[in-house]
Scaffold this motif. Structure first.
Motif, PDB file in Angstrom:
ATOM      1  N   GLN A  56       2.219   5.430  -5.461  1.00  0.00           N
ATOM      2  CA  GLN A  56       0.909   4.822  -5.267  1.00  0.00           C
ATOM      3  C   GLN A  56       1.039   3.563  -4.402  1.00  0.00           C
ATOM      4  N   PRO A 102      -7.339   3.824  -7.251  1.00  0.00           N
ATOM      5  CA  PRO A 102      -5.935   3.484  -6.997  1.00  0.00           C
ATOM      6  C   PRO A 102      -5.057   3.453  -8.240  1.00  0.00           C
ATOM      7  N   PRO A 159      -2.503  10.158  -2.648  1.00  0.00           N
ATOM      8  CA  PRO A 159      -1.899   9.417  -1.530  1.00  0.00           C
ATOM      9  C   PRO A 159      -1.294  10.392  -0.512  1.00  0.00           C
TER      10      PRO A 159
END
Lengths: 310, 257
Positions: A139, A159, A83
């Motif tokens: 996240q 993810p 990220p």
């Protein structure tokens, strides 16, 4: 919504992506599967506009990503594998910065940020430094970042990687809720994840598309080898021989045998369901079935068989 | 562009970087000024010219993290995937660093005010020095930004910037040394006889090297003689380095894995 046509990307002599073509329809959640190094991230980076490609074309809403990058980038929210967070900012400062970058009108900002914070459930940490957040929260901030600017398309690169089981479940729930009004591409090598959230999968291997299919079709078409687990009371030898005579059965393996009660694993190579035949055979042999379970075809097996073959 | 500028400028003060640079500059300028005050001979131009030699330390500290840090944190992807132009990103970072110099320079403005207040000389030459300082700062910042975009490691980027600024500061020395070495070499090869033609060529080479020295180009500013050529030279060099940075970022789209 997204059309990828014969996409090729070379890094020097290596071909990271070698002629990939597939489409993503509006409102769909597409799983992007492949072993590590298959070219998943490269393809996603290309769609998001991070990388250029050697040949082929990528169109988002009919606009070419190379010719009209500003237009296509506006409709895509991207969460890369790592990220892209500025650890020295607080969550709200960071998201405001993203609003600046994505040119979100000042008037909509407050409302939009409040909505996103609530949606990804980070309102309670909005004033904390990103550096001090747990991985799961980081996240989420990453996902929040992708949601800024209300893009129609979300591209999420692995993810749930590195999260604990509870966080994984939460993130999956979040993705499912996002799927209601977004088109999502989600990459993963965790198959249960794809199974739980996606409508359709594209499996790529060594830079090429190995299979594009609906999840159900995939297991049905590609996989016809399955297993049945049976627990019964009676003569083991007679049952083993009897079961071997059923057409389609390739092997019978004793899993467990404790006095009268035995457990067998029957390997089947047939497109038909032979469970009823197994039942009648057991009735004929006068051996009561205590448990009968189809192990079915796991996506895992499909994945392995496809990536091995291609 | 403004978004990047705002973030980078604020980030100086979220990290020690901005404070370290600010403290260093305040101490150095304060020390120089107090020394001048105590000898009752205040000259703002000479204070600024002393401060110029600290570009060597300040610029690498300020610019080293710009792209190297983005690369490490994975945040550079934001610039590529959002609807901002990479050129805007480069200019935003450049302006943030230049603004930090603006903040640091408040020290000198205070010194100028005190000097004026105490009846000292704050003439056009002092202002000339201020202008030159900012043009040189812009030039060196652009070099630092380029280094940061080429090298992936912060420390390496800082070293790279340090060496280039050092070389530029030593241009005159280097050229005279090179000329002297060449002349003596020629003298030896010609059995001690001097050759006017070759000597002439050596001087030309030395002049050519010196032409690139932004310091000597701007010397006259402190006497109040402004030269547009010098400013245009600094501006174009700054532009060239920023443009190279932009091209380098653009190139990464193709070569990056």
């Amino acid at each position: 919504m997204i059309e990828i046509n014969n996409l090729v990307k070379h890094y020097g002599d290596t071909k990271a992506v070698n002629g990939i073509s597939f489409n993503v329809n509006k409102g769909e959640v597409l799983g992007f599967l492949g072993p590590n190094g298959a070219g998943k991230s490269t393809t996603m980076n290309i769609i998001a506009g991070y990388l250029s490609f050697t040949s082929g074309s990528v169109k988002v809403n009919g606009h070419d990503v190379l010719e009209e990058p500003e237009l296509t980038k506006k409709s895509i929210g991207y969460l890369p594998e790592l990220p892209p967070l500025y650890l020295d900012m607080t969550v709200i400062e960071y998201l405001t910065f993203i609003c600046d970058l994505k040119k979100v009108p000042k008037a909509d900002r407050k409302e939009q940020l409040a909505r996103i914070l609530a949606m990804v459930k980070i309102s309670n940490v909005s004033d904390r430094l990103i550096a001090n957040l747990s991985k799961g929260y980081k996240q989420r901030v990453g996902i929040a970042q992708a949601l800024v600017g209300d893009p129609e398309i979300l591209i999420l690169d692995e993810p749930t990687v590195g999260l604990d089981p509870n966080q994984i479940i939460e993130i999956r729930k979040l993705i499912k809720s996002l799927a209601k009004n977004h088109t999502i591409i989600i990459s993963s090598h965790i198959l249960t994840e794809v199974q739980s959230v996606c409508d359709r999968v594209v499996i790529i291997n060594k830079g090429k598309v190995a299979a594009v299919s609906n999840l159900k079709d995939l297991s049905a078409n590609v996989f016809k080898n399955y297993k049945i687990l049976i627990t019964f009371k009676g003569n083991l030898k007679a049952v083993s021989d009897g079961l071997m005579n059923i057409p389609g059965v390739t092997n019978v393996e004793v899993k467990n045998s404790d006095g009268d009660i035995s457990e067998l694993e029957i390997s089947v190579d047939s497109e038909n369901d032979i469970r009823s035949q197994v039942f009648y055979e057991m009735v004929r042999l006068n051996c009561p079935i205590l448990e009968l379970k189809s192990l079915g075809s796991s996506l895992e097996d499909v994945f392995i068989s496809i990536t091995k073959n291609s | 562009m403004f978004a990047v500028f705002k973030r980078e400028f604020q980030s100086f003060f979220r990290n020690p970087t901005g404070y370290v640079a600010l403290a260093l500059f305040s101490v150095l300028s304060g020390f120089t000024f107090v020394m001048q005050l105590s000898s009752a001979e205040v000259n703002i131009s000479s204070e600024i010219s002393t401060l110029r030699s600290f570009f060597l330390i300040l610029i690498p500290i300020i610019t080293m993290g710009f792209f190297a840090e983005d690369k490490k944190r994975g945040t550079e992807i934001l610039y590529y995937t959002s609807p901002v132009s990479l050129w805007g990103v480069v200019i935003g970072k450049f302006l943030a660093a230049l603004s930090l110099f603006g903040v640091m320079f408040i020290n000198v403005f205070i010194h100028m005010f005190i000097t004026g207040f105490l009846g000292g000389v704050v003439d056009i030459g002092s202002w000339g020095s201020v202008i030159v300082y900012f043009f040189l700062a812009a030039l060196f910042i652009s070099i630092g930004i380029l280094a940061s975009s080429i090298v992936n490691d912060q420390l390496l980027a800082a070293c790279f910037t340090f060496v280039i600024i050092l070389l530029i500061q030593l241009t005159n020395t280097i050229s005279s040394l090179a000329t002297a070495a060449l002349v003596s070499l020629l003298a030896v090869s010609n059995n001690g006889a001097s050759n006017d033609k070759l000597l002439n060529i050596c001087t030309k080479i030395s002049d050519a090297i010196c032409w690139f020295d932004p310091f000597s180009k701007t010397t006259n500013f402190r006497s109040g003689i402004f030269s547009l050529t010098a400013l245009i030279f600094c501006l174009s060099a700054t532009f060239v380095f920023l443009f190279l940075t932009y091209r380098n970022l653009e190139k990464k789209r193709w070569t990056q894995k």
